[in-house]
Design an enzyme around this catalytic site. Structure first.
Site, PDB file in Angstrom:
ATOM      1  N   LYS A  72      -6.417 -12.260   9.522  1.00  0.00           N
ATOM      2  CA  LYS A  72      -7.143 -12.750  10.708  1.00  0.00           C
ATOM      3  C   LYS A  72      -7.262 -11.656  11.768  1.00  0.00           C
ATOM      4  O   LYS A  72      -7.615 -11.922  12.913  1.00  0.00           O
ATOM      5  CB  LYS A  72      -6.409 -13.963  11.303  1.00  0.00           C
ATOM      6  CG  LYS A  72      -6.286 -15.145  10.356  1.00  0.00           C
ATOM      7  CD  LYS A  72      -5.544 -16.274  11.044  1.00  0.00           C
ATOM      8  CE  LYS A  72      -5.226 -17.389  10.063  1.00  0.00           C
ATOM      9  NZ  LYS A  72      -4.234 -18.332  10.625  1.00  0.00           N
TER      10      LYS A  72
ATOM     11  N   ARG B 207       7.776  -5.641  -9.173  1.00  0.00           N
ATOM     12  CA  ARG B 207       9.178  -5.251  -9.291  1.00  0.00           C
ATOM     13  C   ARG B 207       9.895  -5.160  -7.952  1.00  0.00           C
ATOM     14  O   ARG B 207      10.954  -5.756  -7.754  1.00  0.00           O
ATOM     15  CB  ARG B 207       9.293  -3.857  -9.932  1.00  0.00           C
ATOM     16  CG  ARG B 207       9.531  -3.812 -11.382  1.00  0.00           C
ATOM     17  CD  ARG B 207       9.138  -2.424 -11.869  1.00  0.00           C
ATOM     18  NE  ARG B 207       7.748  -2.198 -11.510  1.00  0.00           N
ATOM     19  CZ  ARG B 207       6.745  -2.555 -12.289  1.00  0.00           C
ATOM     20  NH1 ARG B 207       6.970  -3.062 -13.466  1.00  0.00           N
ATOM     21  NH2 ARG B 207       5.499  -2.378 -11.898  1.00  0.00           N
ATOM     22  N   THR B 208       9.333  -4.371  -7.036  1.00  0.00           N
ATOM     23  CA  THR B 208      10.061  -4.066  -5.800  1.00  0.00           C
ATOM     24  C   THR B 208      10.296  -5.324  -4.979  1.00  0.00           C
ATOM     25  O   THR B 208      11.381  -5.584  -4.482  1.00  0.00           O
ATOM     26  CB  THR B 208       9.296  -3.003  -4.988  1.00  0.00           C
ATOM     27  OG1 THR B 208       9.011  -1.911  -5.843  1.00  0.00           O
ATOM     28  CG2 THR B 208      10.099  -2.518  -3.803  1.00  0.00           C
TER      29      THR B 208
ATOM     30  N   HIS C 297       9.223   6.386  -1.021  1.00  0.00           N
ATOM     31  CA  HIS C 297       9.663   5.144  -1.652  1.00  0.00           C
ATOM     32  C   HIS C 297      11.162   5.340  -1.922  1.00  0.00           C
ATOM     33  O   HIS C 297      11.582   5.542  -3.060  1.00  0.00           O
ATOM     34  CB  HIS C 297       8.875   4.926  -2.946  1.00  0.00           C
ATOM     35  CG  HIS C 297       9.004   3.555  -3.531  1.00  0.00           C
ATOM     36  ND1 HIS C 297       9.924   2.623  -3.098  1.00  0.00           N
ATOM     37  CD2 HIS C 297       8.300   2.949  -4.527  1.00  0.00           C
ATOM     38  CE1 HIS C 297       9.802   1.520  -3.815  1.00  0.00           C
ATOM     39  NE2 HIS C 297       8.813   1.687  -4.680  1.00  0.00           N
TER      40      HIS C 297
ATOM     41  N   ARG D 253       6.543  -2.915   2.889  1.00  0.00           N
ATOM     42  CA  ARG D 253       5.686  -2.080   2.036  1.00  0.00           C
ATOM     43  C   ARG D 253       4.301  -2.087   2.677  1.00  0.00           C
ATOM     44  O   ARG D 253       3.769  -3.148   3.021  1.00  0.00           O
ATOM     45  CB  ARG D 253       5.603  -2.625   0.620  1.00  0.00           C
ATOM     46  CG  ARG D 253       4.449  -1.990  -0.147  1.00  0.00           C
ATOM     47  CD  ARG D 253       4.501  -2.238  -1.595  1.00  0.00           C
ATOM     48  NE  ARG D 253       5.597  -1.507  -2.216  1.00  0.00           N
ATOM     49  CZ  ARG D 253       5.688  -1.294  -3.520  1.00  0.00           C
ATOM     50  NH1 ARG D 253       4.767  -1.744  -4.335  1.00  0.00           N
ATOM     51  NH2 ARG D 253       6.705  -0.638  -4.032  1.00  0.00           N
TER      52      ARG D 253
HETATM   53  C1  MLT Z   1       5.029   2.494  -6.210  1.00  0.00           C
HETATM   54  O1  MLT Z   1       5.131   1.521  -5.485  1.00  0.00           O
HETATM   55  O2  MLT Z   1       4.682   3.600  -5.786  1.00  0.00           O
HETATM   56  C2  MLT Z   1       5.325   2.246  -7.660  1.00  0.00           C
HETATM   57  O3  MLT Z   1       6.635   1.986  -7.860  1.00  0.00           O
HETATM   58  C3  MLT Z   1       4.763   3.290  -8.539  1.00  0.00           C
HETATM   59  C4  MLT Z   1       3.310   3.024  -8.753  1.00  0.00           C
HETATM   60  O4  MLT Z   1       2.724   2.222  -8.051  1.00  0.00           O
HETATM   61  O5  MLT Z   1       2.760   3.648  -9.647  1.00  0.00           O
END
Ligand code: MLT
Length: 347
Positions: free
Chosen positions: A119, A91-92, A169, A141
Protein backbone atom coordinates in the site's frame (compact mmCIF):
# COMPACT_ATOMS: atom_id res chain seq x y z
CA UNK A 1 20.21 -5.70 25.44
CA UNK A 2 21.94 -8.92 26.32
CA UNK A 3 25.49 -9.75 27.34
CA UNK A 4 26.89 -7.22 24.97
CA UNK A 5 29.02 -4.42 26.22
CA UNK A 6 30.56 -3.84 22.83
CA UNK A 7 29.93 -0.92 20.55
CA UNK A 8 29.63 -2.68 17.18
CA UNK A 9 31.17 0.29 15.42
CA UNK A 10 34.45 -0.31 17.21
CA UNK A 11 34.72 -3.80 15.73
CA UNK A 12 34.44 -2.60 12.15
CA UNK A 13 37.43 -3.50 10.03
CA UNK A 14 38.87 -0.62 8.00
CA UNK A 15 37.78 -2.29 4.78
CA UNK A 16 37.14 -5.72 3.34
CA UNK A 17 40.65 -6.04 1.98
CA UNK A 18 42.05 -5.95 5.52
CA UNK A 19 39.82 -8.80 6.67
CA UNK A 20 42.89 -11.00 6.73
CA UNK A 21 42.84 -14.35 8.38
CA UNK A 22 44.13 -14.86 11.88
CA UNK A 23 44.85 -18.46 11.04
CA UNK A 24 42.35 -19.70 13.59
CA UNK A 25 45.04 -19.86 16.26
CA UNK A 26 43.70 -21.79 19.23
CA UNK A 27 46.42 -20.44 21.52
CA UNK A 28 45.07 -16.88 21.35
CA UNK A 29 41.38 -17.82 21.56
CA UNK A 30 39.59 -16.31 24.56
CA UNK A 31 37.08 -18.38 26.55
CA UNK A 32 33.47 -18.16 25.30
CA UNK A 33 32.37 -16.15 28.35
CA UNK A 34 35.01 -13.51 27.60
CA UNK A 35 33.79 -12.86 24.05
CA UNK A 36 31.14 -10.18 23.70
CA UNK A 37 28.61 -10.28 20.90
CA UNK A 38 27.39 -7.19 19.00
CA UNK A 39 23.88 -5.82 19.52
CA UNK A 40 22.89 -6.53 15.91
CA UNK A 41 24.03 -9.01 13.27
CA UNK A 42 24.19 -6.88 10.14
CA UNK A 43 27.11 -8.54 8.38
CA UNK A 44 30.24 -10.64 8.72
CA UNK A 45 32.38 -7.60 7.99
CA UNK A 46 31.78 -6.23 11.49
CA UNK A 47 32.38 -9.56 13.28
CA UNK A 48 35.74 -10.56 14.67
CA UNK A 49 37.06 -14.13 14.37
CA UNK A 50 36.39 -14.78 18.08
CA UNK A 51 32.78 -13.70 17.68
CA UNK A 52 32.40 -16.02 14.68
CA UNK A 53 33.84 -18.88 16.74
CA UNK A 54 31.46 -18.01 19.58
CA UNK A 55 28.52 -18.44 17.18
CA UNK A 56 29.88 -21.77 15.92
CA UNK A 57 30.48 -23.10 19.44
CA UNK A 58 27.03 -21.99 20.60
CA UNK A 59 25.46 -23.52 17.48
CA UNK A 60 27.12 -26.86 18.30
CA UNK A 61 25.14 -26.93 21.56
CA UNK A 62 21.93 -26.21 19.69
CA UNK A 63 22.70 -28.92 17.12
CA UNK A 64 22.88 -31.40 19.97
CA UNK A 65 19.59 -30.11 21.41
CA UNK A 66 17.95 -30.43 17.95
CA UNK A 67 18.78 -34.15 17.96
CA UNK A 68 16.82 -34.79 21.16
CA UNK A 69 13.25 -36.12 21.08
CA UNK A 70 12.17 -32.84 22.71
CA UNK A 71 13.90 -30.06 20.83
CA UNK A 72 12.61 -27.07 22.71
CA UNK A 73 14.45 -25.02 25.38
CA UNK A 74 13.01 -22.12 27.41
CA UNK A 75 15.86 -19.70 26.64
CA UNK A 76 13.78 -17.04 24.84
CA UNK A 77 10.53 -17.48 26.75
CA UNK A 78 8.73 -14.13 26.89
CA UNK A 79 10.77 -12.67 24.00
CA UNK A 80 9.21 -11.71 20.66
CA UNK A 81 10.91 -12.26 17.30
CA UNK A 82 9.45 -10.63 14.17
CA UNK A 83 10.61 -11.88 10.76
CA UNK A 84 10.20 -9.21 8.06
CA UNK A 85 10.68 -10.86 4.69
CA UNK A 86 10.51 -8.46 1.73
CA UNK A 87 12.00 -11.02 -0.71
CA UNK A 88 11.00 -14.62 -1.44
CA UNK A 89 12.54 -17.23 0.85
CA UNK A 90 11.88 -20.86 1.76
CA UNK A 91 14.87 -22.08 3.75
CA UNK A 92 15.95 -18.93 5.57
CA UNK A 93 12.50 -17.87 6.68
CA UNK A 94 11.45 -21.34 7.82
CA UNK A 95 14.77 -21.75 9.56
CA UNK A 96 14.39 -18.48 11.53
CA UNK A 97 10.78 -19.39 12.40
CA UNK A 98 11.68 -22.85 13.71
CA UNK A 99 14.76 -21.45 15.48
CA UNK A 100 12.67 -18.90 17.38
CA UNK A 101 10.04 -21.48 18.29
CA UNK A 102 12.58 -24.03 19.53
CA UNK A 103 13.90 -21.32 21.84
CA UNK A 104 10.31 -20.73 23.09
CA UNK A 105 10.10 -17.18 21.68
CA UNK A 106 6.86 -15.79 20.28
CA UNK A 107 7.49 -15.62 16.54
CA UNK A 108 5.60 -13.56 13.98
CA UNK A 109 6.48 -13.58 10.29
CA UNK A 110 5.45 -10.89 7.83
CA UNK A 111 6.08 -11.06 4.09
CA UNK A 112 6.06 -8.12 1.67
CA UNK A 113 3.06 -9.38 -0.28
CA UNK A 114 0.88 -9.44 2.84
CA UNK A 115 2.26 -6.26 4.46
CA UNK A 116 1.36 -2.58 4.07
CA UNK A 117 4.41 -2.23 1.77
CA UNK A 118 2.02 -3.08 -1.08
CA UNK A 119 0.00 0.00 0.00
CA UNK A 120 3.04 2.25 -0.33
CA UNK A 121 4.36 2.26 3.24
CA UNK A 122 8.11 2.87 3.57
CA UNK A 123 10.45 0.38 5.22
CA UNK A 124 11.03 2.82 8.08
CA UNK A 125 7.31 3.33 8.72
CA UNK A 126 6.69 -0.42 8.65
CA UNK A 127 9.58 -0.95 11.07
CA UNK A 128 8.44 1.86 13.40
CA UNK A 129 4.97 0.37 13.59
CA UNK A 130 6.33 -3.09 14.33
CA UNK A 131 8.66 -1.52 16.92
CA UNK A 132 5.70 0.09 18.64
CA UNK A 133 4.66 -3.47 19.56
CA UNK A 134 7.99 -3.85 21.39
CA UNK A 135 9.57 -6.91 19.74
CA UNK A 136 12.98 -7.98 21.03
CA UNK A 137 14.48 -9.10 17.72
CA UNK A 138 13.74 -8.08 14.12
CA UNK A 139 14.95 -10.39 11.36
CA UNK A 140 14.95 -8.70 7.96
CA UNK A 141 15.42 -9.84 4.38
CA UNK A 142 15.28 -7.06 1.79
CA UNK A 143 16.28 -6.52 -1.84
CA UNK A 144 18.24 -3.35 -0.98
CA UNK A 145 21.83 -3.52 0.24
CA UNK A 146 22.04 -1.70 3.58
CA UNK A 147 18.42 -2.35 4.64
CA UNK A 148 19.43 -4.24 7.80
CA UNK A 149 21.98 -1.61 8.78
CA UNK A 150 19.33 1.08 8.25
CA UNK A 151 16.89 -0.73 10.55
CA UNK A 152 19.59 -1.28 13.17
CA UNK A 153 20.23 2.46 13.25
CA UNK A 154 16.55 3.31 13.66
CA UNK A 155 15.22 0.52 15.89
CA UNK A 156 15.95 -0.39 19.48
CA UNK A 157 15.20 -4.10 18.88
CA UNK A 158 18.20 -6.24 17.89
CA UNK A 159 18.35 -6.59 14.10
CA UNK A 160 19.45 -9.68 12.17
CA UNK A 161 20.28 -9.44 8.48
CA UNK A 162 18.70 -12.41 6.66
CA UNK A 163 20.05 -11.15 3.32
CA UNK A 164 20.21 -7.57 1.95
CA UNK A 165 20.42 -7.33 -1.83
CA UNK A 166 23.82 -8.38 -3.17
CA UNK A 167 25.50 -7.17 0.04
CA UNK A 168 25.60 -9.72 2.90
CA UNK A 169 23.92 -12.88 4.16
CA UNK A 170 25.76 -13.43 7.45
CA UNK A 171 23.77 -16.38 8.81
CA UNK A 172 24.41 -18.28 5.55
CA UNK A 173 28.16 -17.75 5.88
CA UNK A 174 28.07 -18.82 9.54
CA UNK A 175 26.12 -22.00 8.77
CA UNK A 176 28.53 -22.72 5.93
CA UNK A 177 31.48 -22.31 8.30
CA UNK A 178 29.81 -24.64 10.81
CA UNK A 179 29.22 -27.22 8.06
CA UNK A 180 32.85 -27.06 6.94
CA UNK A 181 34.11 -27.26 10.52
CA UNK A 182 31.90 -30.26 11.28
CA UNK A 183 32.99 -32.06 8.08
CA UNK A 184 36.68 -31.20 8.16
CA UNK A 185 37.38 -30.52 11.84
CA UNK A 186 38.60 -26.99 11.07
CA UNK A 187 38.28 -24.16 8.58
CA UNK A 188 41.81 -22.77 8.96
CA UNK A 189 44.20 -23.82 6.22
CA UNK A 190 41.56 -25.29 3.92
CA UNK A 191 41.29 -24.37 0.26
CA UNK A 192 37.71 -23.31 -0.49
CA UNK A 193 36.56 -22.56 -4.02
CA UNK A 194 33.36 -20.63 -4.71
CA UNK A 195 31.99 -21.03 -8.26
CA UNK A 196 29.19 -19.11 -9.97
CA UNK A 197 27.66 -15.66 -9.83
CA UNK A 198 30.22 -14.08 -7.49
CA UNK A 199 29.29 -10.56 -8.61
CA UNK A 200 25.65 -10.60 -7.52
CA UNK A 201 25.90 -13.00 -4.58
CA UNK A 202 25.61 -11.92 -0.95
CA UNK A 203 26.43 -15.52 -0.05
CA UNK A 204 29.80 -15.23 -1.82
CA UNK A 205 30.60 -11.91 -0.16
CA UNK A 206 29.75 -13.03 3.39
CA UNK A 207 31.51 -16.35 2.87
CA UNK A 208 34.70 -14.75 1.58
CA UNK A 209 34.83 -12.50 4.66
CA UNK A 210 33.97 -15.29 7.09
CA UNK A 211 36.26 -17.95 5.64
CA UNK A 212 39.24 -15.60 5.50
CA UNK A 213 38.69 -14.48 9.08
CA UNK A 214 38.77 -18.16 10.05
CA UNK A 215 42.01 -18.72 8.14
CA UNK A 216 40.89 -20.45 4.94
CA UNK A 217 42.39 -19.83 1.52
CA UNK A 218 39.58 -18.77 -0.83
CA UNK A 219 39.42 -18.94 -4.63
CA UNK A 220 36.53 -17.80 -6.81
CA UNK A 221 35.64 -18.88 -10.35
CA UNK A 222 33.14 -17.27 -12.72
CA UNK A 223 32.87 -15.98 -16.26
CA UNK A 224 33.94 -12.31 -16.46
CA UNK A 225 30.32 -11.04 -16.53
CA UNK A 226 29.61 -12.69 -13.18
CA UNK A 227 32.87 -11.64 -11.50
CA UNK A 228 33.04 -8.33 -9.60
CA UNK A 229 35.75 -5.96 -10.82
CA UNK A 230 37.18 -5.67 -7.29
CA UNK A 231 37.25 -9.42 -6.55
CA UNK A 232 41.02 -9.56 -5.91
CA UNK A 233 40.70 -6.78 -3.33
CA UNK A 234 38.68 -9.23 -1.20
CA UNK A 235 41.84 -11.30 -0.81
CA UNK A 236 40.81 -14.21 -3.03
CA UNK A 237 42.40 -15.90 -6.04
CA UNK A 238 40.36 -15.18 -9.17
CA UNK A 239 39.77 -17.74 -11.94
CA UNK A 240 37.77 -17.40 -15.13
CA UNK A 241 37.65 -21.15 -15.71
CA UNK A 242 36.35 -23.73 -13.25
CA UNK A 243 39.00 -26.42 -13.80
CA UNK A 244 42.09 -24.67 -12.39
CA UNK A 245 40.00 -23.39 -9.47
CA UNK A 246 38.92 -26.91 -8.50
CA UNK A 247 42.45 -28.32 -8.37
CA UNK A 248 43.30 -29.35 -4.82
CA UNK A 249 40.09 -27.88 -3.34
CA UNK A 250 38.91 -29.15 0.06
CA UNK A 251 35.54 -27.46 -0.28
CA UNK A 252 33.58 -26.66 -3.46
CA UNK A 253 30.76 -24.16 -3.03
CA UNK A 254 28.45 -23.75 -6.02
CA UNK A 255 26.22 -20.69 -6.53
CA UNK A 256 23.09 -20.01 -8.55
CA UNK A 257 23.05 -17.24 -11.17
CA UNK A 258 21.19 -14.39 -9.47
CA UNK A 259 18.99 -13.42 -12.44
CA UNK A 260 16.73 -11.33 -10.16
CA UNK A 261 19.73 -9.10 -9.38
CA UNK A 262 20.95 -8.72 -12.95
CA UNK A 263 23.11 -11.85 -13.16
CA UNK A 264 23.32 -12.56 -16.90
CA UNK A 265 24.82 -15.47 -18.77
CA UNK A 266 27.47 -14.54 -21.28
CA UNK A 267 26.71 -17.76 -23.08
CA UNK A 268 23.74 -18.56 -25.31
CA UNK A 269 21.94 -20.91 -22.92
CA UNK A 270 21.93 -22.49 -19.48
CA UNK A 271 23.06 -25.73 -21.15
CA UNK A 272 26.11 -23.89 -22.45
CA UNK A 273 26.80 -22.47 -18.99
CA UNK A 274 26.60 -25.98 -17.54
CA UNK A 275 29.10 -27.15 -20.14
CA UNK A 276 31.55 -24.41 -19.14
CA UNK A 277 30.95 -23.98 -15.39
CA UNK A 278 28.67 -26.77 -14.17
CA UNK A 279 30.00 -29.05 -11.43
CA UNK A 280 30.04 -32.60 -12.79
CA UNK A 281 31.48 -35.77 -11.26
CA UNK A 282 34.31 -35.55 -13.74
CA UNK A 283 35.23 -32.01 -12.79
CA UNK A 284 34.90 -32.83 -9.10
CA UNK A 285 37.70 -35.34 -9.71
CA UNK A 286 40.09 -32.35 -9.89
CA UNK A 287 39.39 -31.50 -6.24
CA UNK A 288 40.83 -33.49 -3.34
CA UNK A 289 39.42 -37.00 -2.89
CA UNK A 290 37.74 -35.95 0.34
CA UNK A 291 36.43 -32.62 -0.95
CA UNK A 292 32.88 -31.70 0.08
CA UNK A 293 30.27 -30.04 -2.16
CA UNK A 294 28.12 -27.19 -0.88
CA UNK A 295 25.28 -25.04 -2.24
CA UNK A 296 23.21 -22.46 -0.32
CA UNK A 297 20.09 -23.28 -2.33
CA UNK A 298 17.90 -22.87 -4.22
CA UNK A 299 19.79 -25.11 -6.66
CA UNK A 300 19.35 -25.10 -10.40
CA UNK A 301 20.14 -28.68 -11.32
CA UNK A 302 21.72 -28.99 -14.73
CA UNK A 303 22.77 -25.32 -14.69
CA UNK A 304 25.44 -24.85 -11.98
CA UNK A 305 25.43 -28.42 -10.61
CA UNK A 306 24.75 -31.91 -11.95
CA UNK A 307 22.05 -33.85 -10.13
CA UNK A 308 24.34 -36.79 -9.36
CA UNK A 309 26.81 -34.43 -7.66
CA UNK A 310 24.08 -32.60 -5.73
CA UNK A 311 22.74 -35.92 -4.43
CA UNK A 312 26.11 -37.69 -4.27
CA UNK A 313 28.18 -38.87 -1.30
CA UNK A 314 30.31 -35.73 -1.16
CA UNK A 315 27.35 -33.37 -1.01
CA UNK A 316 26.70 -31.72 2.37
CA UNK A 317 23.90 -29.53 1.00
CA UNK A 318 21.21 -30.84 3.35
CA UNK A 319 23.68 -30.74 6.27
CA UNK A 320 23.93 -27.01 5.55
CA UNK A 321 20.18 -26.68 6.10
CA UNK A 322 20.31 -28.60 9.39
CA UNK A 323 23.25 -26.50 10.56
CA UNK A 324 21.39 -23.35 9.51
CA UNK A 325 18.77 -23.98 12.14
CA UNK A 326 21.42 -24.41 14.87
CA UNK A 327 23.25 -21.25 13.76
CA UNK A 328 20.05 -19.19 13.77
CA UNK A 329 19.16 -20.48 17.22
CA UNK A 330 22.64 -19.42 18.34
CA UNK A 331 22.28 -15.95 16.83
CA UNK A 332 18.85 -15.31 18.38
CA UNK A 333 20.13 -16.64 21.69
CA UNK A 334 23.28 -14.50 21.75
CA UNK A 335 21.41 -11.36 20.66
CA UNK A 336 18.89 -11.93 23.44
CA UNK A 337 21.71 -12.02 25.97
CA UNK A 338 22.02 -15.78 26.40
CA UNK A 339 24.95 -17.21 28.30
CA UNK A 340 27.15 -19.00 25.74
CA UNK A 341 28.37 -21.49 28.34
CA UNK A 342 24.86 -22.58 29.32
CA UNK A 343 22.49 -22.65 26.35
CA UNK A 344 19.71 -24.22 28.37
CA UNK A 345 19.51 -21.20 30.66
CA UNK A 346 16.79 -18.61 30.35
CA UNK A 347 18.17 -15.51 28.68
C1 MLT B 1 20.22 -16.04 -0.90
O1 MLT B 1 19.28 -15.64 -0.23
O2 MLT B 1 21.07 -15.27 -1.36
C2 MLT B 1 20.24 -17.52 -1.16
O3 MLT B 1 20.50 -18.21 -0.03
C3 MLT B 1 21.08 -17.88 -2.31
C4 MLT B 1 20.33 -17.63 -3.58
O4 MLT B 1 19.30 -16.98 -3.56
O5 MLT B 1 20.79 -18.11 -4.60
Amino acid sequence: MGVTTMDPTTTTLPDDATAASDGGSAASEPAAEDVTFPENLVGIRTLEADQIRLVLDTAEHFRAISERPIKKVPALRGKTVVNLFFEPSTRTRTSFEIAGKRLSADVQSISASTSSVVKGETLLDTARNIEAMLPDILVIRHASAGAADFLAKHCSAAVVNAGDGAHEHPTQALLDALTIQRSKGTVAGLRVVIVGDIGHSRVARSNILCLRKLGAEVAVAAPPTLMPAEAEALGVTVHHRIEPALEGADVVMMLRIQVERGGKLNVPSTAEYFKLFGLTERRLGLARDDAIVMHPGPMNRGVEIASDVADGPRSVILEQVTNGLAVRMAILYLLAGGNPTNVESTA
